[in-house]
Design a protein around this motif. Structure first.
Motif, PDB file in Angstrom:
ATOM      1  N   THR A   1       0.897   6.490   1.907  1.00  0.00           N
ATOM      2  CA  THR A   1       0.435   5.120   2.039  1.00  0.00           C
ATOM      3  C   THR A   1      -1.087   5.148   1.922  1.00  0.00           C
ATOM      4  OG1 THR A   1       2.239   4.640   3.534  1.00  0.00           O
ATOM      5  CG2 THR A   1       0.426   3.091   3.517  1.00  0.00           C
ATOM      6  N   LEU A   2      -1.634   4.243   1.099  1.00  0.00           N
ATOM      7  CA  LEU A   2      -3.084   4.265   0.923  1.00  0.00           C
ATOM      8  C   LEU A   2      -3.693   3.089   1.665  1.00  0.00           C
ATOM      9  CD1 LEU A   2      -3.354   1.871  -1.351  1.00  0.00           C
ATOM     10  CD2 LEU A   2      -2.927   3.731  -2.930  1.00  0.00           C
ATOM     11  N   ASP A   3      -5.010   3.177   1.775  1.00  0.00           N
ATOM     12  CA  ASP A   3      -5.709   2.059   2.391  1.00  0.00           C
ATOM     13  C   ASP A   3      -6.221   1.153   1.276  1.00  0.00           C
ATOM     14  OD1 ASP A   3      -6.998   0.617   4.560  1.00  0.00           O
ATOM     15  OD2 ASP A   3      -8.839   1.277   3.581  1.00  0.00           O
TER      16      ASP A   3
ATOM     17  N   GLY B   1      -8.428   7.296   3.617  1.00  0.00           N
ATOM     18  CA  GLY B   1      -8.073   6.762   2.305  1.00  0.00           C
ATOM     19  C   GLY B   1      -6.585   6.742   2.060  1.00  0.00           C
ATOM     20  N   ILE B   2      -5.917   7.773   2.537  1.00  0.00           N
ATOM     21  CA  ILE B   2      -4.485   7.882   2.250  1.00  0.00           C
ATOM     22  C   ILE B   2      -3.824   8.708   3.343  1.00  0.00           C
ATOM     23  CG2 ILE B   2      -4.679   9.975   0.837  1.00  0.00           C
ATOM     24  CD1 ILE B   2      -2.659   8.576  -1.117  1.00  0.00           C
ATOM     25  N   VAL B   3      -2.592   8.461   3.598  1.00  0.00           N
ATOM     26  CA  VAL B   3      -1.866   9.197   4.632  1.00  0.00           C
ATOM     27  C   VAL B   3      -0.503   9.607   4.086  1.00  0.00           C
ATOM     28  CG1 VAL B   3      -0.679   7.259   5.729  1.00  0.00           C
ATOM     29  CG2 VAL B   3      -1.418   9.179   7.136  1.00  0.00           C
TER      30      VAL B   3
ATOM     31  N   VAL C   1       0.801  -1.219   0.000  1.00  0.00           N
ATOM     32  CA  VAL C   1       0.000   0.000   0.000  1.00  0.00           C
ATOM     33  C   VAL C   1       0.840   1.278   0.000  1.00  0.00           C
ATOM     34  CG1 VAL C   1      -2.029  -1.029   1.009  1.00  0.00           C
ATOM     35  CG2 VAL C   1      -0.188  -0.299   2.494  1.00  0.00           C
ATOM     36  N   HIS C   2       2.108   1.131  -0.284  1.00  0.00           N
ATOM     37  CA  HIS C   2       3.025   2.260  -0.225  1.00  0.00           C
ATOM     38  C   HIS C   2       3.190   2.875  -1.609  1.00  0.00           C
ATOM     39  CE1 HIS C   2       7.025   3.727   1.711  1.00  0.00           C
ATOM     40  NE2 HIS C   2       6.047   4.596   1.833  1.00  0.00           N
ATOM     41  N   ILE C   3       2.919   4.150  -1.738  1.00  0.00           N
ATOM     42  CA  ILE C   3       3.127   4.833  -3.019  1.00  0.00           C
ATOM     43  C   ILE C   3       4.581   5.294  -3.028  1.00  0.00           C
ATOM     44  CG2 ILE C   3       2.274   6.583  -4.594  1.00  0.00           C
ATOM     45  CD1 ILE C   3       0.199   4.566  -3.698  1.00  0.00           C
ATOM     46  N   LEU C   4       5.449   4.409  -3.428  1.00  0.00           N
ATOM     47  CA  LEU C   4       6.884   4.653  -3.277  1.00  0.00           C
ATOM     48  C   LEU C   4       7.461   5.175  -4.587  1.00  0.00           C
ATOM     49  CD1 LEU C   4       9.304   4.269  -1.388  1.00  0.00           C
ATOM     50  CD2 LEU C   4       9.528   1.966  -2.272  1.00  0.00           C
ATOM     51  N   GLY C   5       7.917   6.388  -4.551  1.00  0.00           N
ATOM     52  CA  GLY C   5       8.687   6.858  -5.699  1.00  0.00           C
ATOM     53  C   GLY C   5       7.923   7.649  -6.725  1.00  0.00           C
ATOM     54  N   HIS C   6       7.175   8.642  -6.310  1.00  0.00           N
ATOM     55  CA  HIS C   6       6.616   9.519  -7.340  1.00  0.00           C
ATOM     56  C   HIS C   6       7.241  10.905  -7.280  1.00  0.00           C
ATOM     57  CE1 HIS C   6       4.294  10.405  -3.826  1.00  0.00           C
ATOM     58  NE2 HIS C   6       3.629  11.370  -4.399  1.00  0.00           N
ATOM     59  N   TRP C   7       8.295  11.005  -6.480  1.00  0.00           N
ATOM     60  CA  TRP C   7       9.016  12.271  -6.409  1.00  0.00           C
ATOM     61  C   TRP C   7      10.318  12.155  -7.168  1.00  0.00           C
ATOM     62  CZ3 TRP C   7       6.320  16.143  -4.644  1.00  0.00           C
ATOM     63  CH2 TRP C   7       5.283  15.880  -3.756  1.00  0.00           C
ATOM     64  N   THR C   8      10.713  13.249  -7.770  1.00  0.00           N
ATOM     65  CA  THR C   8      12.047  13.286  -8.379  1.00  0.00           C
ATOM     66  C   THR C   8      12.666  14.618  -8.017  1.00  0.00           C
ATOM     67  OG1 THR C   8      11.297  14.324 -10.408  1.00  0.00           O
ATOM     68  CG2 THR C   8      11.278  11.926 -10.349  1.00  0.00           C
ATOM     69  N   LYS C   9      13.946  14.672  -8.325  1.00  0.00           N
ATOM     70  CA  LYS C   9      14.656  15.912  -8.040  1.00  0.00           C
ATOM     71  C   LYS C   9      14.885  16.655  -9.338  1.00  0.00           C
ATOM     72  CE  LYS C   9      17.297  15.702  -3.820  1.00  0.00           C
ATOM     73  NZ  LYS C   9      18.519  15.196  -3.216  1.00  0.00           N
ATOM     74  N   GLU C  10      14.596  17.931  -9.306  1.00  0.00           N
ATOM     75  CA  GLU C  10      15.013  18.769 -10.429  1.00  0.00           C
ATOM     76  C   GLU C  10      15.810  19.894  -9.829  1.00  0.00           C
ATOM     77  OE1 GLU C  10      12.007  20.031 -13.141  1.00  0.00           O
ATOM     78  OE2 GLU C  10      11.667  17.981 -13.829  1.00  0.00           O
TER      79      GLU C  10
ATOM     80  N   ASP D   1       4.985  -0.441   8.482  1.00  0.00           N
ATOM     81  CA  ASP D   1       4.838   0.986   8.263  1.00  0.00           C
ATOM     82  C   ASP D   1       3.388   1.391   8.508  1.00  0.00           C
ATOM     83  OD1 ASP D   1       5.731   3.488   7.694  1.00  0.00           O
ATOM     84  OD2 ASP D   1       6.792   2.877   5.885  1.00  0.00           O
ATOM     85  N   VAL D   2       3.226   2.675   8.594  1.00  0.00           N
ATOM     86  CA  VAL D   2       1.931   3.235   8.943  1.00  0.00           C
ATOM     87  C   VAL D   2       0.918   3.049   7.806  1.00  0.00           C
ATOM     88  CG1 VAL D   2       2.419   5.535   8.044  1.00  0.00           C
ATOM     89  CG2 VAL D   2       0.966   5.287  10.052  1.00  0.00           C
ATOM     90  N   THR D   3      -0.354   2.971   8.130  1.00  0.00           N
ATOM     91  CA  THR D   3      -1.412   3.007   7.113  1.00  0.00           C
ATOM     92  C   THR D   3      -2.392   4.097   7.515  1.00  0.00           C
ATOM     93  OG1 THR D   3      -3.057   1.551   8.146  1.00  0.00           O
ATOM     94  CG2 THR D   3      -1.262   0.475   6.963  1.00  0.00           C
TER      95      THR D   3
END
Lengths: 623, 464
Positions: free
Chosen positions: B167-169, B156-158, B122-131, B281-283
């Motif tokens: 992290t989503l539910d 729904g999401i935290v 449930v982990h949204i891992l990696g939608h950030w990038t560096k510019e 991890d947290v949810t």
């Protein structure tokens, strides 16, 4: 005490006669001195050159008002000054224009740096594979040839480098000149000359400087973590902006130049000056003796024959035992007479000539090498040696932990000795992992040790967020906290991995930039095999150990040295570092997110995602 | 009395079911007859009775078991067929449907979301990038829309704060996907495994490659065919492109089984002074945490491996939870659920027209046919462009892939496989398929400017 004063007073009147021929030139600057020296050298026997080229500076101070042949001199003087300032500009140019090639070339012209580089087999003619190619490469090779020429001239022309090339010399002379222009002679702030010229002082400093120089060059041993090379004028100048010790030394140099004499630095401290004299007088003595022997053979007479007095006089200070201190102190004319007389060790060959020196000076007080005088000299010398030894021993203790050195660095001791702390490698390092700074490591180490013990007791406190964060910071630093530094010295450059910096795989910038060969210029292939550090895996800090998702170390490792291996016991696929492939570049450490932070569901606001965390991969010095 | 009661109940039932049938009809499922049968309780008599004469079972012959040929009934014809209802497939289907294509979505389980829901990853891992020095959210478009809508749902999401990995539910996301897919009017086949690809008799006149015309799915009523103009294989395992004959590589990767634990809000860690190890991890749900598992690196399409791991992992999970419970202060913790779907990370990856390479991604390589920007874990490097070529198999026409199976070298697959990047590649595949249907071109020859325009219209981030 009284005795020491006496020679001084007597030395003064002494000094006058040899200077007289120079006075008409009214040369405040060494430039003029040179001029004065040159003709005399060509016309006369070399002996006449011995009187210090710089001495005129002092005498001229008094003779300033009367300058008869100013015009004749001015053009030449101007040329020489222009030349010298060009070099000063080149050295400082690295800061202004950022041209490290030029700065490096300028550093290489220093005979000291040149000799060290030659000794370490690294720099003189940077080969095409390691040095920059193209026009820069040509420039560097050209610069190397030029520095070879300067070095050669230094062998035959006394203090050639000091007088014409040395950027610091130029700056110091300029400072002295300014002083003279600004203040009349009687406003000289301090009359420190008597201290400076006292034989004990000279002997002490000479032993320290030359001793550490000799140790550095011969045995690769550093002196309190600060090799003599560090005091090389080009090295000092190149880092004055980034280095408090260097800034301090330079301030001292200028202060003494302003307050007392520009010669203080040159004759008592500068290891480059000392080296020049060692070379010059060594060579000179060699030739002189051969010539003397020839003449003696030819004349079948005693050396004291009319044809030879100048040589005798000239060799006098030098010919004593080649103890560094003696030679150096011998340079300053005032002391010259005093020293040879009291050589602690007997100088078998020339001893008698020394004593018989045709010193015009009232040699009597000096020439009475009473036992007390001898003992005192011995004591000073002994004190210097003891100091050297003590500091050395102390520094060995303090510097016991080996920090991470740049790829291609010589073994620690040799590296410390060869490194001039010039900072060029630090400047060129693209990832900024190579640094001078050692932020109060002693303190940090202490804290870290405490953390370590706390950790080993396996309490990661969940209840209290604050201490956890604090502990994290300290352990994060621990990665590299094995370095301790000596307060006497700026530490040599080291790799500082603790804030996400790492050593780039395809880069040999530091080795290429190093003017002294402390960092060998490696080829890219050799660099990729050079072991910088060893990576240690701390399982209890790994995210995967806590069953969280991570694969960053393996992904980031440029050497494919990390793989995940299934560990049935821990029920996880954990990173395993292949010691063969890993060179310890620190990239994995930089990217390791560190151990998980327990996010409190009860109070999410207390959670700081960006707080530094102890890393699962830790760098250790390679044994 | 009894009758009237029955009638009332029946009436109520028919009311409720009628409403739901209407809803289903809008979606396109429309099993009207069955509904009617059910309502009237007459299914026993009106249901199809087979005498068994039509059965074509496999036969044990000399050379082993042989499957006799049989005609496969076609149950649907569509423009864009998306196989796999995970993060990539759902976004692809939504994108194509919103672009106006008639879209069908096939999913093997009874819910959408794939590993994000059924796998409990449930982990949204990696939608950030560096510019430069600042962080940029590379995952926009439908993925971002989902996160936003999850935000509107209770629990729904935290961790939606800037720069964090949310992290989503799982249940909230399952619900949200039903909502979004229903909205987009997508035809849905759940409980259907794609078992084969349908290849046209004629190879493509342009390229000479075989052309995919649809997919055979396995249902309780036997294999059924779905014909489509464009097929998107979002199964993750290449369940369609492999039988279609697309060149691919098969990889082994860690296979784990996440689980959720509850009652953490009652935990008193200070009691023992020691934090339990398996707290995960947290949810978004208070007191509930999800615990991941790396698992051993094995072949994720081998049924023996999967079976063995299911058994092993379940034992391990039980052990881990008991360990947590035996830690002082964590006595109340309990095992809420284990993931219904085993956590297979990477299996088969196509050999695409373009292949993503880690070094190039790090160096920020630019592609002319960029259709999305992938994010990086922990936001520690710059965004990498996803070329359309990475979705296109080298040697088969009219099939695109999305999700973890897009073309990339091994270490790159590890970056590609995470949820936000699946959203991005799914979005690109859906848009490209819709444009290809619209223009009547091969998927390979789709107009990239049009695809990019459509993606931008749907608020995708393409780096500008």
């Amino acid at each position: 005490m009284k005795r020491s004063k006496k020679p001084l007073k007597s030395a003064r009147p002494n000094a006058a006669p040899p200077l007289k021929p120079l006075e008409p030139l009214n040369s405040l600057q060494p430039t003029k001195t040179l001029e004065a020296v040159k003709p005399s050298k060509t016309t006369q026997t070399p002996a006449s050159t011995l009187p210090q080229p710089f001495e005129p500076a002092k005498s001229t101070a008094s003779t300033l008002p009367q300058s008869p042949s100013k015009r004749r001199v001015s053009l030449r003087r101007l040329g020489v000054w222009a030349f010298r300032f060009a070099f000063l500009a080149a050295t400082l140019g690295a800061f202004v224009g950022g041209s490290l090639e030029i700065a490096r070339a300028a550093a290489q012209t220093s005979p000291l740096v040149f000799l060290v580089a030659l000794a370490s087999g690294a720099a003189p003619f940077p080969n095409a594979t390691t040095a920059a190619s193209g026009s820069v490469g040509v420039f560097l090779v050209g610069a190397s040839i030029f520095s070879a020429i300067v070095f050669a001239l230094t062998l035959f022309k006394r203090r050639f480098y000091c007088r014409f090339v040395c950027p610091l010399g130029t700056a110091v002379d300029a400072a002295a000149l300014l002083r003279r222009r600004l203040f009349p002679r009687r406003f000289r702030f301090l009359r420190t000359g008597f201290v400076v010229r006292s034989p004990g002082f000279a002997l002490f400093f000479g032993t320290l400087t030359l001793g550490s120089l000799a140790l550095s060059l011969l045995f690769g041993v550093s002196f309190a973590g600060r090799s003599a090379l560090e005091l090389d004028p080009t090295a000092l100048l190149s880092r004055w902006t980034l280095d408090f010790p260097a800034f301090g030394v330079l301030s001292g140099v200028f202060l003494t130049a302003f307050v007392a004499s520009p010669l203080f630095w040159r004759f008592h401290v500068c290891p480059c000056g000392a080296l020049q004299d060692v070379c010059f007088f060594g060579l000179r003595r060699f030739f002189r003796r051969r010539v003397a022997a020839k003449i003696a053979k030819f004349n079948k007479t005693d050396k004291t024959d009319a044809s030879l007095p100048p040589p005798t006089q000239a060799t006098a200070p030098v010919d004593g035992k080649p103890t560094d201190a003696t030679e150096r102190t011998g340079l300053s004319r005032q002391i010259a007479p005093t020293f040879p007389a009291q050589k602690p060790t007997p100088a078998p060959v020339d001893a008698e000539t020394t004593d018989a020196t045709g010193k015009t000076a009232p040699a009597s007080p000096l020439e009475a090498p009473t036992r007390r005088r001898f003992l005192r000299t011995l004591a000073v010398f002994g004190l210097a040696v003891a100091t050297l030894g003590a500091v050395r021993r102390w520094s060995a203790r303090v510097l016991a932990a080996t920090p991470f050195r740049p790829p291609g660095a010589l073994p620690e001791d040799a590296f410390l000795a060869r490194c001039a702390r010039c900072g060029r490698c630090v400047d060129v390092c693209p990832t900024q992992v190579l640094r001078f700074d050692a932020p109060s490591d002693a303190v940090k180490t202490a804290k870290i040790d405490a953390t370590e013990t706390a950790e080993s007791s396996e309490n990661a406190d969940v209840a209290n967020d604050e201490p956890t964060a604090d502990a994290s910071v300290e352990t994060a630093v621990k990665v590299d906290a094995t370095v301790k530094t000596s307060p006497l010295s700026r530490p040599a450059p080291r790799l500082v991995f603790d804030d996400g910096a790492f050593c780039e795989k395809d880069c040999v910038a530091c080795g290429t930039a190093c003017p002294t060969g402390a960092i060998s210029p490696l080829t890219l292939d050799a660099k990729k095999r050079f072991k910088i550090a060893t990576v240690e895996f701390k399982i209890e800090r790994c995210l995967i150990y806590y069953q969280q998702e991570c694969a960053i170390c393996r992904r980031e490792c440029p050497f494919e040295a990390i793989d995940f291996v299934w560990n049935e016991e821990e029920y996880a696929s954990l990173p395993v570092v292949d010691g063969e492939k890993c060179v310890g570049c620190g990239r994995c450490v930089a990217f390791c997110p560190g151990e998980p932070i327990f996010q409190e569901f009860t109070d999410p606001d207390k959670f700081d995602a960006d707080a530094p965390r102890p890393k699962a991969l830790v760098l250790r010095p390679t044994d | 009395m009894f009758l009237s009661e029955l009638n009332r109940r029946d009436w109520l039932k028919s009311l409720g079911l009628g409403a739901s049938a209407a809803a289903l009809g809008a979606v396109g499922l429309a099993p009207r007859d069955a509904a009617a049968d059910f309502v009237t309780q007459k299914d026993k008599t009106t249901g199809k009775l087979l005498d068994g004469s039509q059965a074509v079972p496999c036969k044990l012959g000399e050379g082993g078991v042989v499957r006799p040929s049989a005609v496969v009934p076609t149950i649907s014809e569509t423009d864009v067929l998306v196989v796999g209802g995970g993060p990539a497939g759902c976004v692809a289907a939504i994108s194509a449907a919103r672009a106006g294509a008639k879209t069908t979505l096939v999913e093997r389980y009874g819910h959408f979301g794939g590993l994000a829901t059924g796998g409990l990853v449930v982990h949204i891992l990696g939608h950030w990038t560096k510019e430069g020095d600042k962080k940029v959210q590379a995952t926009q478009g439908i993925g971002e829309e989902m996160m936003k809508r999850l935000e509107d749902l209770p629990q729904g999401i935290v961790n939606r704060e800037f720069g964090r990995n949310p992290t989503l539910d799982a249940e909230a996301y399952k619900y949200l996907l039903v909502e979004m897919i229903t909205e987009a009017n997508i035809e849905v086949f759940l409980h259907s495994w794609a078992i084969d690809a349908i290849i046209d008799d004629e190879p493509s006149p342009e390229t000479g490659n075989p052309v995919v015309r649809g997919v055979v799915i396995q249902t309780k009523l036997g294999p059924k065919a779905i014909l489509a103009k464009q097929v998107i294989d979002a199964t993750g395992d290449g369940d369609v492109f492999v039988p279609a004959g697309a060149a691919h590589t098969q990889r082994m990767y860690n296979i784990g089984l996440p689980y959720r634990i509850g009652n953490l809000d009652r935990a008193k860690p200070e009691k023992g002074g020691k934090r339990a190890r398996f707290l995960g991890d947290v949810t978004p749900v208070p007191g509930v945490r999800w615990v991941n598992m790396t698992g051993p690196s094995l072949d994720g399409v081998d049924v023996k491996v999967l079976s063995e791991l299911e058994l092993k992992h379940r034992k391990q999970i039980w052990k881990q939870v008991q360990e947590t419970r035996s830690t002082p202060g964590y006595e109340d913790v309990y095992l809420m659920e284990t993931a219904p779907q085993i956590g297979v990370r990477v299996t088969r990856v196509i050999e695409g027209v373009a292949t993503l390479k880690l070094d190039e991604a790090r160096a920020g390589k630019k592609f002319d046919d960029c259709v999305g920007i992938g994010g990086a874990w922990h936001g520690d490097h710059i965004g990498w462009q996803i070329p359309f070529g990475a979705l296109v198999p080298k040697n088969v026409e009219n099939i695109l892939t999305a999700g973890r199976s897009i073309s990339g070298e091994p270490l790159m697959s590890d970056v590609i496989r995470v949820i936000p990047n699946c959203w991005v590649s799914g979005h690109a595949a859906g848009a490209a398929a819709a444009v290809a249907v619209q223009d009547g071109t091969l998927a390979r020859a789709v107009s990239i400017p049009k695809v990019r325009a459509l993606l931008k219209e749907q608020k995708a981030y393409l780096g500008e």
